[in-house]
Design a protein around this motif. Structure first.
Motif, mmCIF file in Angstrom:
data_model
loop_
_atom_site.group_PDB
_atom_site.id
_atom_site.type_symbol
_atom_site.label_atom_id
_atom_site.label_comp_id
_atom_site.label_asym_id
_atom_site.label_seq_id
_atom_site.Cartn_x
_atom_site.Cartn_y
_atom_site.Cartn_z
ATOM 1 N N ASN A 168 5.095 -8.006 -18.796
ATOM 2 C CA ASN A 168 5.460 -6.954 -17.853
ATOM 3 C C ASN A 168 6.585 -7.450 -16.947
ATOM 4 O O ASN A 168 6.340 -7.924 -15.841
ATOM 5 N N PRO A 169 7.832 -7.399 -17.410
ATOM 6 C CA PRO A 169 8.948 -7.870 -16.595
ATOM 7 C C PRO A 169 9.078 -7.066 -15.317
ATOM 8 O O PRO A 169 8.630 -5.925 -15.240
ATOM 9 N N PRO A 170 9.699 -7.658 -14.270
ATOM 10 C CA PRO A 170 9.779 -7.009 -12.968
ATOM 11 C C PRO A 170 10.424 -5.632 -12.980
ATOM 12 O O PRO A 170 10.170 -4.826 -12.092
ATOM 13 N N ASN A 171 11.279 -5.344 -13.960
ATOM 14 C CA ASN A 171 11.935 -4.040 -13.981
ATOM 15 C C ASN A 171 11.129 -2.993 -14.739
ATOM 16 O O ASN A 171 11.575 -1.860 -14.914
ATOM 17 N N SER A 172 9.946 -3.359 -15.239
ATOM 18 C CA SER A 172 9.133 -2.408 -15.983
ATOM 19 C C SER A 172 8.312 -1.566 -15.018
ATOM 20 O O SER A 172 7.946 -2.008 -13.933
ATOM 21 N N SER A 173 7.999 -0.330 -15.442
ATOM 22 C CA SER A 173 7.229 0.558 -14.589
ATOM 23 C C SER A 173 5.810 0.029 -14.397
ATOM 24 O O SER A 173 5.225 0.153 -13.320
ATOM 25 N N LEU A 174 5.225 -0.598 -15.448
ATOM 26 C CA LEU A 174 3.871 -1.128 -15.335
ATOM 27 C C LEU A 174 3.813 -2.233 -14.291
ATOM 28 O O LEU A 174 2.878 -2.306 -13.493
ATOM 29 N N TYR A 175 4.838 -3.082 -14.279
ATOM 30 C CA TYR A 175 4.895 -4.152 -13.280
ATOM 31 C C TYR A 175 4.962 -3.554 -11.882
ATOM 32 O O TYR A 175 4.299 -4.023 -10.951
ATOM 33 N N GLN A 176 5.759 -2.489 -11.706
ATOM 34 C CA GLN A 176 5.879 -1.851 -10.394
ATOM 35 C C GLN A 176 4.553 -1.267 -9.946
ATOM 36 O O GLN A 176 4.150 -1.411 -8.783
ATOM 37 N N TYR A 177 3.831 -0.591 -10.870
ATOM 38 C CA TYR A 177 2.535 -0.019 -10.519
ATOM 39 C C TYR A 177 1.560 -1.119 -10.104
ATOM 40 O O TYR A 177 0.848 -1.008 -9.101
ATOM 41 N N GLN A 178 1.521 -2.188 -10.913
ATOM 42 C CA GLN A 178 0.601 -3.282 -10.617
ATOM 43 C C GLN A 178 0.932 -3.927 -9.274
ATOM 44 O O GLN A 178 0.042 -4.283 -8.504
ATOM 45 N N SER A 179 2.234 -4.060 -9.006
ATOM 46 C CA SER A 179 2.668 -4.678 -7.764
ATOM 47 C C SER A 179 2.259 -3.832 -6.569
ATOM 48 O O SER A 179 1.701 -4.330 -5.590
ATOM 49 N N LEU A 180 2.509 -2.516 -6.649
ATOM 50 C CA LEU A 180 2.149 -1.627 -5.551
ATOM 51 C C LEU A 180 0.643 -1.600 -5.339
ATOM 52 O O LEU A 180 0.160 -1.609 -4.198
ATOM 53 N N LYS A 181 -0.122 -1.557 -6.427
ATOM 54 C CA LYS A 181 -1.576 -1.514 -6.314
ATOM 55 C C LYS A 181 -2.103 -2.789 -5.674
ATOM 56 O O LYS A 181 -3.025 -2.752 -4.845
ATOM 57 N N HIS B 276 -0.465 -4.735 -3.552
ATOM 58 C CA HIS B 276 -0.125 -4.763 -2.132
ATOM 59 C C HIS B 276 -0.950 -3.754 -1.342
ATOM 60 O O HIS B 276 -1.298 -4.009 -0.186
ATOM 61 N N ALA B 277 -1.264 -2.607 -1.963
ATOM 62 C CA ALA B 277 -2.127 -1.627 -1.298
ATOM 63 C C ALA B 277 -3.514 -2.225 -1.079
ATOM 64 O O ALA B 277 -4.082 -2.141 0.016
ATOM 65 N N TYR B 278 -4.064 -2.839 -2.126
ATOM 66 C CA TYR B 278 -5.394 -3.444 -2.026
ATOM 67 C C TYR B 278 -5.396 -4.593 -1.022
ATOM 68 O O TYR B 278 -6.309 -4.718 -0.191
ATOM 69 N N ALA B 279 -4.359 -5.433 -1.084
ATOM 70 C CA ALA B 279 -4.285 -6.567 -0.164
ATOM 71 C C ALA B 279 -4.156 -6.092 1.278
ATOM 72 O O ALA B 279 -4.734 -6.695 2.190
ATOM 73 N N THR C 137 1.116 -6.042 4.553
ATOM 74 C CA THR C 137 2.267 -5.438 3.891
ATOM 75 C C THR C 137 2.404 -3.963 4.277
ATOM 76 O O THR C 137 3.306 -3.592 5.017
ATOM 77 N N PHE C 138 1.500 -3.112 3.787
ATOM 78 C CA PHE C 138 1.559 -1.684 4.085
ATOM 79 C C PHE C 138 0.744 -1.367 5.342
ATOM 80 O O PHE C 138 -0.384 -1.840 5.489
ATOM 81 N N THR C 139 1.310 -0.559 6.213
ATOM 82 C CA THR C 139 0.602 -0.138 7.417
ATOM 83 C C THR C 139 -0.747 0.487 7.049
ATOM 84 O O THR C 139 -0.850 1.280 6.114
ATOM 85 N N PHE C 140 -1.773 0.103 7.800
ATOM 86 C CA PHE C 140 -3.123 0.640 7.604
ATOM 87 C C PHE C 140 -3.441 1.609 8.734
ATOM 88 O O PHE C 140 -3.135 1.343 9.898
ATOM 89 N N MET C 141 -4.048 2.740 8.384
ATOM 90 C CA MET C 141 -4.549 3.690 9.379
ATOM 91 C C MET C 141 -5.989 4.043 9.041
ATOM 92 O O MET C 141 -6.324 4.210 7.862
ATOM 93 N N ASP C 142 -6.831 4.160 10.065
ATOM 94 C CA ASP C 142 -8.189 4.644 9.816
ATOM 95 C C ASP C 142 -8.129 6.015 9.153
ATOM 96 O O ASP C 142 -7.177 6.777 9.346
ATOM 97 N N LYS C 143 -9.168 6.336 8.390
ATOM 98 C CA LYS C 143 -9.180 7.552 7.574
ATOM 99 C C LYS C 143 -8.735 8.821 8.298
ATOM 100 O O LYS C 143 -7.876 9.545 7.797
ATOM 101 N N PRO C 144 -9.298 9.118 9.482
ATOM 102 C CA PRO C 144 -8.907 10.376 10.125
ATOM 103 C C PRO C 144 -7.414 10.453 10.446
ATOM 104 O O PRO C 144 -6.810 11.522 10.359
#
Length: 488
Positions: free
Chosen positions: A56-69, A71-74, A354-361
């Protein structure tokens, strides 16, 4: 191999015993050089295990999805740590600059030198914690670290003539363990002669954990040596391949140990989380400041909660009072935006998230407003793959797509107007899907739940290409939009 906390402590005690026999008390040589500034390079942070990414090279869409997921989880995991973290009880230069590097790991790093002669290491920039620590000793172990552990550089105290173990009765030991730290075999009447060293520490960072013992060492900055600097010598970590420089409010933090008046940084774009070699600056101000910085909007820091959880004392609380989407004020319960005495609610700024976190409401209301104002089709498939939402499909040939402005308004009227690239990321093979890069827990409950800890954590993704200033002398938070690329 996974380690339980008990295994970590057991292994620490074994290595700790071995290591203490290697280090003798040596004399620290102070150096009182004075400069006007210290500037340190700041870079994007990258820890990638290439064997997992060959398909999954860095320019592949799968790599981008995995990367975003990832960072979201982290970011969510990091938020849980910051919100629920419990504290364990128990003459300077004027301005110093150092380079800051953005990395695909989702954070930013600086290089610092410790010891005599100096040994150089990369540290994650973290305003959400206070301890400064580095991988240490030839026995260093790193479990589940996304990097070849043989490539991790470690500090070797035996090679430094200024390394000293911190004693159990040292005031600096109390910085970590509190004034009631237990020192076995040290009789009260003979405290001054106590030879026991400070207990081993363990620190958690959401996904990561590190453990080790405390040293007094020389910190070698550009044109400045800071003697007797408290630094953590970690011998075991999980998910933490690099050291961390804590810039929080604790007495063990870099700003407090250097008695800084203020510090500032400008975070380069993550460039889709690639391994950019560009760098910006972390600027440390130790002398008298020149007042307000030109073009910077300021807001006073919120007072840190005085509740039982003293861990919240290390954070920088910023008074976000309104969130505006496309000119419309989002309705948010006031009790979520202002911290109470126990530390529930309110906002903090954290360069380690990485990504700003906000409480659910809060996030539910903000995301819903974008859904109402963006006239594009939701892409549920990408939302599932990326871990972000909402995601909108954009015509591949549409180069003029615009999104409603996102503005954070602070007490006193200061407004941080974010550029769209700071809260929407384009993904997919054709970059034809844009996803909202502010996260929360799973689910979308529109009603407030039993919130705990800060309700908003302003992450580094939303701080990209902003000059950000922490005025510690005047207790103010400042910012201005600017291109963070260094000239020349």
């Amino acid at each position: 191999m996974a380690f339980s906390p008990y295994k970590i402590l057991s292994l620490i005690s074994i290595i700790f015993t071995i290591f203490t026999s290697m280090v003798s008390s040596l004399i620290t040589t102070p150096n009182n050089n004075n400069t006007s500034t210290i500037t340190i390079p700041l870079s994007p942070l990258l820890f990638t295990n290439n064997k997992h990414n060959n398909n999954n090279p860095p320019n592949s869409s799968l790599y981008q999805y995995q990367s975003l997921k990832l960072h979201a989880y982290a970011s969510i995991t990091r938020a849980h740590h910051l919100k629920h973290h419990k504290a364990k009880k128990g003459s300077s230069p004027s301005i110093i600059k150092t380079q800051v590097h953005p990395k695909s790991y989702g954070g930013y790093s600086i290089d610092l030198k410790f010891g005599t002669p100096p040994q150089t290491f990369s540290f994650v920039l973290d305003t959400g914690s206070s301890l400064v620590w580095l991988p240490c000793s030839s026995h260093y172990l790193c479990s589940k670290c996304n990097i070849d552990t043989n490539k991790i550089s470690t500090f070797i105290p035996k090679k430094s003539s200024t390394s000293k173990l911190i004693g159990c009765k040292s005031p600096k030991c109390a910085w970590i363990f509190g004034p009631n730290v237990e020192c076995q075999n040290c009789q009260e009447k003979k405290q001054n002669n106590c030879s026991q060293i400070c207990p081993a520490y363990t620190v958690q960072y959401g996904l990561g954990t590190t453990a080790g013992f405390l040293l007094s060492e020389n910190l070698n900055l550009p044109k400045k040596i800071v003697p007797n600097f408290l630094v953590g010598c970690s011998v075991l970590s999980m998910y933490q391949p690099a050291g961390i420089v804590g810039l929080g409010r604790g007495p063990e933090s870099l700003p407090r140990q250097m008695n800084l008046k203020k510090f500032s940084y400008c975070l380069l774009s993550h460039h889709r989380f690639d391994d950019s070699r560009e760098a910006s600056d972390l600027v440390l101000h130790g002398g008298r400041t020149a007042g307000k910085t030109a073009g910077v909007s300021y807001t006073p820091f919120d007072k840190n909660p005085a509740g039982e959880n003293t861990a919240f004392a290390t954070y920088y609380y910023i008074p976000i009072r309104k969130v505006i989407v496309g000119g419309k004020h989002v309705k948010i319960p006031a009790n979520l935006l202002e911290p109470d005495s126990a530390g529930n609610g309110g906002s903090i700024v954290d360069s380690g998230t990485t990504f700003t976190f906000m409480d659910k409401p809060i996030r539910y209301a903000v995301a819903r407003e974008f859904e109402n104002q963006v006239n594009l089709t939701r892409n549920r498939v990408v939302e599932k793959r990326s871990g972000l939402s909402p995601c909108f499909t954009v015509a591949a040939n549409n180069k003029t797509t615009s999104f409603p402005a996102l503005t954070l308004q602070f007490r006193g009227g200061a407004k941080m107007i974010l550029p769209p690239e700071n809260y929407f990321s384009f993904v997919g093979a054709k970059s034809d899907v844009a996803c909202f890069t502010i996260v929360s827990d799973e689910g979308s409950a529109a009603t407030p739940s039993a919130a705990r800890g800060p309700a908003v954590i302003l992450g580094n993704y939303q701080q990209q290409n902003f000059y950000v200033e922490y005025d510690l002398e005047n207790e103010k938070f400042g910012f201005r939009r600017q291109n963070c690329k260094r000239s020349g």
